[in-house]
Design a protein around this motif. Structure first.
Motif, PDB file in Angstrom:
ATOM      1  N   PRO A 100      42.915  24.805  47.404  1.00 51.03           N
ATOM      2  CA  PRO A 100      42.130  25.762  46.628  1.00 51.03           C
ATOM      3  C   PRO A 100      40.662  25.793  47.057  1.00 51.03           C
ATOM      4  N   LYS A 101      40.181  27.006  47.283  1.00 53.39           N
ATOM      5  CA  LYS A 101      38.795  27.233  47.662  1.00 53.39           C
ATOM      6  C   LYS A 101      38.323  28.557  47.084  1.00 53.39           C
ATOM      7  N   PRO A 102      37.017  28.657  46.810  1.00 53.96           N
ATOM      8  CA  PRO A 102      36.485  29.922  46.310  1.00 53.96           C
ATOM      9  C   PRO A 102      36.416  30.970  47.420  1.00 53.96           C
ATOM     10  N   VAL A 103      36.845  32.184  47.106  1.00 55.07           N
ATOM     11  CA  VAL A 103      36.756  33.294  48.046  1.00 55.07           C
ATOM     12  C   VAL A 103      35.466  34.065  47.770  1.00 55.07           C
ATOM     13  N   LEU A 104      35.220  34.358  46.510  1.00 59.77           N
ATOM     14  CA  LEU A 104      33.996  35.030  46.086  1.00 59.77           C
ATOM     15  C   LEU A 104      33.349  34.216  44.977  1.00 59.77           C
ATOM     16  N   GLU A 105      32.026  34.170  44.984  1.00 61.39           N
ATOM     17  CA  GLU A 105      31.300  33.423  43.960  1.00 61.39           C
ATOM     18  C   GLU A 105      30.274  34.318  43.297  1.00 61.39           C
ATOM     19  N   LYS A 106      30.129  34.117  42.005  1.00 65.83           N
ATOM     20  CA  LYS A 106      29.108  34.805  41.212  1.00 65.83           C
ATOM     21  C   LYS A 106      29.161  36.323  41.395  1.00 65.83           C
ATOM     22  N   VAL A 107      30.352  36.897  41.174  1.00 68.64           N
ATOM     23  CA  VAL A 107      30.502  38.340  41.250  1.00 68.64           C
ATOM     24  C   VAL A 107      30.765  38.886  39.850  1.00 68.64           C
ATOM     25  N   ALA A 108      30.583  40.185  39.695  1.00 61.71           N
ATOM     26  CA  ALA A 108      30.832  40.832  38.407  1.00 61.71           C
ATOM     27  C   ALA A 108      32.313  40.751  38.055  1.00 61.71           C
ATOM     28  N   LYS A 109      32.601  40.875  36.775  1.00 56.93           N
ATOM     29  CA  LYS A 109      33.973  40.748  36.296  1.00 56.93           C
ATOM     30  C   LYS A 109      34.900  41.760  36.965  1.00 56.93           C
ATOM     31  N   ASP A 110      34.456  43.007  37.090  1.00 61.32           N
ATOM     32  CA  ASP A 110      35.284  44.040  37.715  1.00 61.32           C
ATOM     33  C   ASP A 110      35.616  43.685  39.158  1.00 61.32           C
ATOM     34  N   ALA A 111      34.606  43.255  39.912  1.00 58.29           N
ATOM     35  CA  ALA A 111      34.818  42.896  41.314  1.00 58.29           C
ATOM     36  C   ALA A 111      35.752  41.692  41.421  1.00 58.29           C
TER      37      ALA A 111
END
Length: 129
Positions: A100-111
């Protein structure tokens, strides 16, 4: 090189992304032949202590999309990861292999929701935090 204080180190960790922090932990494990099981709570506690009040407010507005598994269609998942990020082929493959790894960080809920749906559509298992 001058010795850094704990506060200086914590300030540096606060500025790192989760991917950078994960890479640091791996390098630390290799260098000192230890596992991060004992070190991870220290790093997490340090990050939380630095700005716990600010982070609590931000978490409601910003979400992380975490790849927890590639599933059977790993190539499709790598393609989606490349579409969602600016990673090259090798970096995207390494991210998928290291789940497990983050793909996107600190993005809006919709994104975050759109990214999670794209990854799930490719056969990956995903968490949105």
């Amino acid at each position: 090189m001058a010795k850094l204080s704990q506060e200086d180190l914590l300030a540096q960790f606060e500025e790192m992304t989760l991917i950078e922090l994960s890479e640091f932990v791996k390098a630390f494990e290799e260098k000192f032949d230890v596992t991060a099981a004992a070190a991870a709570p220290v790093v997490m506690a340090g990050g939380a202590a630095g700005g716990a009040a600010a982070e609590a407010v931000e978490e409601k507005d910003e979400f992380d999309v975490i790849l927890t598994g590639a599933g059977d269609k790993k190539i499709q998942v790598i393609k989606v990861v490349r579409e969602l990020t600016s990673l090259g082929l090798k970096e995207a493959k390494d991210l998928v292999d290291g789940a497990p790894k983050p793909v996107l960080e600190k993005v809006a809920k919709d994104a975050a929701e759109k990214a999670a749906e794209s990854l799930k559509g490719a056969g990956a298992s995903v968490e949105v935090k």
